[in-house]
Each structure stands twice: as C-alpha cells, then as structure tokens.
Design an enzyme around this catalytic site. Structure first.
Site, PDB file in Angstrom:
ATOM      1  N   CYS A   1      21.138   3.227  -4.855  1.00 37.30           N
ATOM      2  CA  CYS A   1      20.724   3.096  -3.447  1.00 37.30           C
ATOM      3  C   CYS A   1      21.787   3.648  -2.516  1.00 37.30           C
ATOM      4  CB  CYS A   1      20.440   1.628  -3.121  1.00 37.30           C
ATOM      5  SG  CYS A   1      19.899   1.387  -1.424  1.00 37.30           S
TER       6      CYS A   1
ATOM      7  N   CYS B   1      22.265   1.677   0.686  1.00 32.55           N
ATOM      8  CA  CYS B   1      23.038   0.432   0.513  1.00 32.55           C
ATOM      9  C   CYS B   1      24.530   0.724   0.372  1.00 32.55           C
ATOM     10  CB  CYS B   1      22.593  -0.321  -0.744  1.00 32.55           C
ATOM     11  SG  CYS B   1      20.829  -0.402  -1.004  1.00 32.55           S
ATOM     12  N   ASP B   2      24.864   1.747  -0.407  1.00 32.38           N
ATOM     13  CA  ASP B   2      26.249   1.888  -0.856  1.00 32.38           C
ATOM     14  C   ASP B   2      26.983   3.134  -0.364  1.00 32.38           C
ATOM     15  OD1 ASP B   2      25.939  -0.488  -2.284  1.00 32.38           O
ATOM     16  OD2 ASP B   2      25.113   0.549  -4.013  1.00 32.38           O
TER      17      ASP B   2
END
Length: 314
Positions: free
Chosen positions: A138, A141-142
């Site tokens: 992701c 997300c990261d």
C-alpha cells in the site's frame, strides 16, 4: 437446540476496522453482536507497521496496536469477539446459516460480511521476510516513510500506475517494474507515468529477489528477453499487482462484480439479500483505507438495526 448450534441477532464475519466498527455500533444498539475474527484477526492492518493517516492519532500508531484498541472498544461495548473462521453459508432465508470452522452452526437474524480483501503477493521469501520493513502492498499507507528516497514498485495496472504517480510526488525516484512490454493501465494513466520525470519503467522485467537483511536495501530484477539480472538500490519495494477479495464462501448467494467484490446498493451496506450487509474492503476496491472501512462498518450496523426494527425483532 443442539450444542453446536447457536442463535444470534447479529453476526459479524471478519475483524478489520469494518468488522470492529460494526461491532461497536451494533453492541451500542443492543443487537448483542457476535463477531468471528477469521483467518487474520485485525485484518490487513496487522501487517502494517505504522499508521499515520487515521484521524485521532496525532503521533501515529502501529497497525496491530490499533486493531487491539478497536477490539477492546468493541468488547467493552458488549460485543462477543471470538476466534473462528466462517467456512460455509446458507442465505436461503432468515435466520441465515453460517458454519464456523466447519462444525459450529450459527443461526443469525442479520449478517454483516466484513471479510476484507488480501493483497496479492509475488510469492518471494524475501518479500514476506521484509514485509513491514520496506516491503508494502500500500503506497498510500507507507509511501510517506520513504520521502526523498528511491523506491521500486511492481505492477502494470491502473493501481500500480496510480501508486507510482503518488510515490513520484514523495520519492526522489520510482523504479517501476512491468512484466510485459506494455501496461494494462488505462491510456491516460500510462501517459502520466511515462511523462513523470522521476519514474523509470523497466519493461519485460520481473522481481528476482528483494535484497536486505533487516530492511529493504535493493531489488534484483530479471529481464525476460535478455535474462540479464540488474540490482537497483532502493529503500522500499511496493507490490501493486492487485487484491483478492475474501468472498469465496458467499459465491452463489451474494451479487459480486467480476473480481469477486460484493456489490452493495449505492449509499448503503445492503446486499441483494435482505438482512445481509457488507462493509469494508470486501465491497470497496477503490479507497481501501482503514477510515473508509470503519465508516462502512458503522453504516452496516445501522442498516442491520433498521432492518431488525422493521422486522419487529427489536
């Protein structure tokens, strides 16, 4: 009723942000929900090291810790949280039949399906070993953790193109690995990727190995045409080859799209079967964020409560 059969008002299948949020709302509405956590208690967030984009956590929080807090809150509200995997369903008529671990039968007035989707992986040992230490499925997300660094992303579809572009705004350079000599992504997304000055596309290339001891240090790629191996130093390796919705046991009962995501009536969590609701990534392939999953879990609990009231069950 037999020992291994139990009757409940509201059964929640799955335990990510959607399932736990549904449990919190359903418990407060006095539906006495029973939640089975499934194969991965806490869902995909348990393989995410740091969550920085969920509102209310100004200092960030680890994915597993956040899911423990969700679970504690649901339990405190009165939800009955259990280990166990739903293995078969029969949605012919209410009460709906759901078998847990192939042996226990639950009869439920309402069912909330929040079984999520699992990221597809390449299947490399190094990919699993470094998952959460620079390997991620992701970028949204990261990606932030690799600001100003060089990263690699594998995939050739729209998601991969979107994530490569997202990363290109944060990272100094994005190395994009595409298996064939063309992308599956839409023309407009391909054009954007190819125009981005800091995205380098490697055609006909697959990942041979992710390199690094305790964190990602490089990726070794193989060119299919020349069999040439190339090592690219990177700080992160993003896998964007798609997600697999965990919907197998609902096939034949619930309407799904061609990829297996459950279809809900727009603006609701209702499925094609009255009394069965779906929340989170099992019905959302667009956003796939913890906060959107939690929101849809809330919707499902409210929809279930309304359904039970109309049935005269509450």
């Amino acid at each position: 009723m037999e020992n291994n059969t139990e009757k409940v008002q509201c059964l929640i299948i799955g335990s990510g942000p959607a399932g736990y949020s549904a449990a919190i709302y359903a418990a407060r509405a006095n539906l006495k929900p029973v939640l089975y956590q499934g194969i991965q208690p806490g869902g995909q967030l348990t393989i995410t090291t740091e969550v920085e984009n969920y509102p209310g956590y100004p200092d960030g929080i680890s994915g597993p810790e956040m899911m423990i807090q969700f679970e504690k809150q649901a339990t405190r509200m009165g939800a009955d949280i259990r280990y166990g995997l739903a293995t078969k369903v029969d949605f012919m008529e209410p009460p709906f039949k759901v078998w847990i671990d192939e042996e226990k039968l639950i009869l439920a007035d309402t069912v909330i399906v929040s079984t999520g989707a699992s990221a597809k992986w390449l299947g490399l040992e190094s990919e699993q070993r470094l998952n959460g230490y620079g390997v991620s499925a992701c970028a949204v997300c990261d990606g932030f953790f690799f600001k100003g660094k060089e990263v690699a992303i594998v995939g050739g579809g729209d998601t991969a193109a979107e994530e490569a572009l997202y990363l290109s705004k944060l990272c100094s350079k994005v190395h994009m690995l595409v298996r064939s000599d063309k992308m599956r992504a839409s023309k407009i997304m391909q054009d954007r990727v190819l125009k981005a000055p800091n995205i380098k596309v490697y055609w006909n290339s697959s990942t041979d190995e992710v390199l690094g001891e305790n964190k990602v240090e490089a990726v070794r790629i193989k060119n299919h045409l020349t069999n040439e191996l190339l090592e690219i130093p990177v700080s992160a390796f993003f896998v964007a080859i798609g997600h697999q919705p965990n919907s197998e046991i609902f096939k034949g009962w619930l309407d799904m799209d061609e990829s297996g995501y459950i279809t809900t009536i727009p603006g609701t969590s209702r499925t094609n079967i009255e009394g069965v609701f779906a929340a989170g990534d099992i019905q959302d392939k667009h956003y796939r964020q913890a906060v959107t999953a939690a929101g849809s879990g809330c919707m499902a609990a409210l929809d279930a409560e309304k359904y039970l009231m109309l049935q005269g069950e509450l």
